[in-house]
Design a protein around this motif. Sequence first.
Motif, PDB file in Angstrom:
ATOM      1  N   ILE A  15     -23.661 -12.692  -7.451  1.00 58.09           N
ATOM      2  CA  ILE A  15     -23.542 -11.408  -6.751  1.00 58.09           C
ATOM      3  C   ILE A  15     -22.075 -11.036  -6.566  1.00 58.09           C
ATOM      4  O   ILE A  15     -21.680  -9.889  -6.757  1.00 58.09           O
ATOM      5  CB  ILE A  15     -24.295 -11.455  -5.409  1.00 58.09           C
ATOM      6  CG1 ILE A  15     -25.798 -11.534  -5.664  1.00 58.09           C
ATOM      7  CG2 ILE A  15     -23.963 -10.246  -4.541  1.00 58.09           C
ATOM      8  CD1 ILE A  15     -26.622 -11.802  -4.433  1.00 58.09           C
ATOM      9  N   SER A  16     -21.247 -12.025  -6.224  1.00 60.02           N
ATOM     10  CA  SER A  16     -19.815 -11.766  -6.065  1.00 60.02           C
ATOM     11  C   SER A  16     -19.183 -11.375  -7.398  1.00 60.02           C
ATOM     12  O   SER A  16     -18.313 -10.495  -7.443  1.00 60.02           O
ATOM     13  CB  SER A  16     -19.112 -12.999  -5.500  1.00 60.02           C
ATOM     14  OG  SER A  16     -19.571 -13.282  -4.218  1.00 60.02           O
ATOM     15  N   ALA A  17     -19.602 -12.028  -8.479  1.00 60.67           N
ATOM     16  CA  ALA A  17     -19.062 -11.684  -9.798  1.00 60.67           C
ATOM     17  C   ALA A  17     -19.404 -10.247 -10.160  1.00 60.67           C
ATOM     18  O   ALA A  17     -18.547  -9.507 -10.662  1.00 60.67           O
ATOM     19  CB  ALA A  17     -19.613 -12.648 -10.843  1.00 60.67           C
ATOM     20  N   ARG A  33     -11.098 -10.574 -15.581  1.00 62.54           N
ATOM     21  CA  ARG A  33     -10.395 -11.455 -14.641  1.00 62.54           C
ATOM     22  C   ARG A  33     -11.090 -11.486 -13.287  1.00 62.54           C
ATOM     23  O   ARG A  33     -11.320 -12.549 -12.719  1.00 62.54           O
ATOM     24  CB  ARG A  33      -8.959 -10.986 -14.454  1.00 62.54           C
ATOM     25  CG  ARG A  33      -8.208 -11.837 -13.451  1.00 62.54           C
ATOM     26  CD  ARG A  33      -6.898 -11.238 -13.032  1.00 62.54           C
ATOM     27  NE  ARG A  33      -6.019 -11.038 -14.169  1.00 62.54           N
ATOM     28  CZ  ARG A  33      -4.843 -10.439 -14.081  1.00 62.54           C
ATOM     29  NH1 ARG A  33      -4.435  -9.974 -12.926  1.00 62.54           N
ATOM     30  NH2 ARG A  33      -4.094 -10.291 -15.135  1.00 62.54           N
ATOM     31  N   TRP A  34     -11.453 -10.324 -12.769  1.00 65.96           N
ATOM     32  CA  TRP A  34     -12.031 -10.281 -11.432  1.00 65.96           C
ATOM     33  C   TRP A  34     -13.493 -10.690 -11.419  1.00 65.96           C
ATOM     34  O   TRP A  34     -13.991 -11.202 -10.412  1.00 65.96           O
ATOM     35  CB  TRP A  34     -11.820  -8.916 -10.810  1.00 65.96           C
ATOM     36  CG  TRP A  34     -10.389  -8.768 -10.438  1.00 65.96           C
ATOM     37  CD1 TRP A  34      -9.451  -8.014 -11.073  1.00 65.96           C
ATOM     38  CD2 TRP A  34      -9.710  -9.464  -9.395  1.00 65.96           C
ATOM     39  NE1 TRP A  34      -8.234  -8.200 -10.485  1.00 65.96           N
ATOM     40  CE2 TRP A  34      -8.367  -9.071  -9.441  1.00 65.96           C
ATOM     41  CE3 TRP A  34     -10.102 -10.369  -8.420  1.00 65.96           C
ATOM     42  CZ2 TRP A  34      -7.418  -9.552  -8.555  1.00 65.96           C
ATOM     43  CZ3 TRP A  34      -9.162 -10.851  -7.528  1.00 65.96           C
ATOM     44  CH2 TRP A  34      -7.835 -10.449  -7.602  1.00 65.96           C
ATOM     45  N   THR A  35     -14.193 -10.528 -12.536  1.00 65.33           N
ATOM     46  CA  THR A  35     -15.554 -11.042 -12.615  1.00 65.33           C
ATOM     47  C   THR A  35     -15.543 -12.566 -12.589  1.00 65.33           C
ATOM     48  O   THR A  35     -16.314 -13.196 -11.858  1.00 65.33           O
ATOM     49  CB  THR A  35     -16.249 -10.540 -13.888  1.00 65.33           C
ATOM     50  OG1 THR A  35     -16.228  -9.122 -13.882  1.00 65.33           O
ATOM     51  CG2 THR A  35     -17.669 -11.029 -13.970  1.00 65.33           C
ATOM     52  N   LEU A  36     -14.655 -13.162 -13.356  1.00 67.20           N
ATOM     53  CA  LEU A  36     -14.534 -14.618 -13.362  1.00 67.20           C
ATOM     54  C   LEU A  36     -14.063 -15.138 -12.007  1.00 67.20           C
ATOM     55  O   LEU A  36     -14.546 -16.159 -11.519  1.00 67.20           O
ATOM     56  CB  LEU A  36     -13.577 -15.059 -14.470  1.00 67.20           C
ATOM     57  CG  LEU A  36     -13.445 -16.543 -14.691  1.00 67.20           C
ATOM     58  CD1 LEU A  36     -14.781 -17.130 -15.120  1.00 67.20           C
ATOM     59  CD2 LEU A  36     -12.383 -16.831 -15.719  1.00 67.20           C
ATOM     60  N   PRO A  43     -17.046 -14.948  -2.336  1.00 70.17           N
ATOM     61  CA  PRO A  43     -16.491 -13.984  -1.390  1.00 70.17           C
ATOM     62  C   PRO A  43     -15.058 -14.299  -0.961  1.00 70.17           C
ATOM     63  O   PRO A  43     -14.382 -13.447  -0.402  1.00 70.17           O
ATOM     64  CB  PRO A  43     -17.422 -14.069  -0.180  1.00 70.17           C
ATOM     65  CG  PRO A  43     -18.634 -14.753  -0.645  1.00 70.17           C
ATOM     66  CD  PRO A  43     -18.261 -15.572  -1.820  1.00 70.17           C
ATOM     67  N   LEU A  44     -14.575 -15.508  -1.246  1.00 67.02           N
ATOM     68  CA  LEU A  44     -13.195 -15.853  -0.885  1.00 67.02           C
ATOM     69  C   LEU A  44     -12.174 -15.083  -1.715  1.00 67.02           C
ATOM     70  O   LEU A  44     -10.992 -15.054  -1.361  1.00 67.02           O
ATOM     71  CB  LEU A  44     -12.965 -17.355  -1.060  1.00 67.02           C
ATOM     72  CG  LEU A  44     -13.807 -18.261  -0.170  1.00 67.02           C
ATOM     73  CD1 LEU A  44     -13.554 -19.714  -0.523  1.00 67.02           C
ATOM     74  CD2 LEU A  44     -13.504 -18.009   1.287  1.00 67.02           C
ATOM     75  N   ALA A  45     -12.594 -14.448  -2.791  1.00 66.99           N
ATOM     76  CA  ALA A  45     -11.687 -13.679  -3.634  1.00 66.99           C
ATOM     77  C   ALA A  45     -11.408 -12.288  -3.073  1.00 66.99           C
ATOM     78  O   ALA A  45     -10.544 -11.590  -3.597  1.00 66.99           O
ATOM     79  CB  ALA A  45     -12.262 -13.554  -5.042  1.00 66.99           C
ATOM     80  N   PHE A  46     -12.086 -11.891  -2.020  1.00 72.37           N
ATOM     81  CA  PHE A  46     -11.908 -10.531  -1.489  1.00 72.37           C
ATOM     82  C   PHE A  46     -10.486 -10.248  -1.004  1.00 72.37           C
ATOM     83  O   PHE A  46      -9.927  -9.202  -1.341  1.00 72.37           O
ATOM     84  CB  PHE A  46     -12.923 -10.249  -0.380  1.00 72.37           C
ATOM     85  CG  PHE A  46     -12.882  -8.837   0.102  1.00 72.37           C
ATOM     86  CD1 PHE A  46     -13.353  -7.817  -0.697  1.00 72.37           C
ATOM     87  CD2 PHE A  46     -12.352  -8.525   1.331  1.00 72.37           C
ATOM     88  CE1 PHE A  46     -13.307  -6.493  -0.269  1.00 72.37           C
ATOM     89  CE2 PHE A  46     -12.295  -7.222   1.770  1.00 72.37           C
ATOM     90  CZ  PHE A  46     -12.771  -6.202   0.970  1.00 72.37           C
ATOM     91  N   PRO A  47      -9.846 -11.151  -0.226  1.00 72.81           N
ATOM     92  CA  PRO A  47      -8.459 -10.860   0.163  1.00 72.81           C
ATOM     93  C   PRO A  47      -7.510 -10.789  -1.030  1.00 72.81           C
ATOM     94  O   PRO A  47      -6.590  -9.966  -1.045  1.00 72.81           O
ATOM     95  CB  PRO A  47      -8.077 -12.028   1.077  1.00 72.81           C
ATOM     96  CG  PRO A  47      -9.346 -12.621   1.518  1.00 72.81           C
ATOM     97  CD  PRO A  47     -10.348 -12.340   0.451  1.00 72.81           C
ATOM     98  N   LEU A  48      -7.746 -11.613  -2.040  1.00 74.54           N
ATOM     99  CA  LEU A  48      -6.923 -11.550  -3.246  1.00 74.54           C
ATOM    100  C   LEU A  48      -7.110 -10.221  -3.966  1.00 74.54           C
ATOM    101  O   LEU A  48      -6.152  -9.621  -4.456  1.00 74.54           O
ATOM    102  CB  LEU A  48      -7.279 -12.697  -4.186  1.00 74.54           C
ATOM    103  CG  LEU A  48      -7.000 -14.100  -3.692  1.00 74.54           C
ATOM    104  CD1 LEU A  48      -7.589 -15.113  -4.665  1.00 74.54           C
ATOM    105  CD2 LEU A  48      -5.526 -14.329  -3.536  1.00 74.54           C
ATOM    106  N   PHE A  49      -8.345  -9.755  -4.021  1.00 74.79           N
ATOM    107  CA  PHE A  49      -8.631  -8.494  -4.696  1.00 74.79           C
ATOM    108  C   PHE A  49      -7.977  -7.324  -3.974  1.00 74.79           C
ATOM    109  O   PHE A  49      -7.385  -6.456  -4.618  1.00 74.79           O
ATOM    110  CB  PHE A  49     -10.145  -8.273  -4.789  1.00 74.79           C
ATOM    111  CG  PHE A  49     -10.511  -6.998  -5.481  1.00 74.79           C
ATOM    112  CD1 PHE A  49     -10.465  -6.921  -6.851  1.00 74.79           C
ATOM    113  CD2 PHE A  49     -10.884  -5.882  -4.759  1.00 74.79           C
ATOM    114  CE1 PHE A  49     -10.795  -5.747  -7.505  1.00 74.79           C
ATOM    115  CE2 PHE A  49     -11.208  -4.713  -5.391  1.00 74.79           C
ATOM    116  CZ  PHE A  49     -11.165  -4.645  -6.769  1.00 74.79           C
ATOM    117  N   THR A  50      -8.084  -7.282  -2.666  1.00 74.54           N
ATOM    118  CA  THR A  50      -7.495  -6.155  -1.938  1.00 74.54           C
ATOM    119  C   THR A  50      -5.973  -6.158  -2.049  1.00 74.54           C
ATOM    120  O   THR A  50      -5.361  -5.098  -2.192  1.00 74.54           O
ATOM    121  CB  THR A  50      -7.918  -6.162  -0.464  1.00 74.54           C
ATOM    122  OG1 THR A  50      -7.582  -7.413   0.115  1.00 74.54           O
ATOM    123  CG2 THR A  50      -9.398  -5.915  -0.325  1.00 74.54           C
ATOM    124  N   ALA A  51      -5.367  -7.345  -1.998  1.00 72.89           N
ATOM    125  CA  ALA A  51      -3.907  -7.419  -2.143  1.00 72.89           C
ATOM    126  C   ALA A  51      -3.491  -6.987  -3.546  1.00 72.89           C
ATOM    127  O   ALA A  51      -2.526  -6.227  -3.710  1.00 72.89           O
ATOM    128  CB  ALA A  51      -3.421  -8.831  -1.846  1.00 72.89           C
TER     129      ALA A  51
END
Length: 70
Positions: A15-17, A33-36, A43-51
């Motif tokens: 779901i996160s992917a 990149r963001w799918t992987l 869900p831990l990738a959310f702060p990285l994605f927003t930054a």
Amino acid sequence: MGWVVIFGIFIVGLISAWYFGYAAFRTGLSVKRWTLMGLILGPLAFPLFTAHNLFALRKVRGYEECILNS
């Protein structure tokens, strides 16, 4: 009982992917990149994605432009 937890983690990763792939497509970032990243980190990738999204936006708009949220 153990397989239920592993299955739940797998479902959350999928779901996160999907979410990060769609969000990356919508904002113009690298979809693969963001799918992987969503599949691996979940869900831990959310702060990285927003930054990363804000850095890309500032790169396009310039660092001197002011963004007002009213």
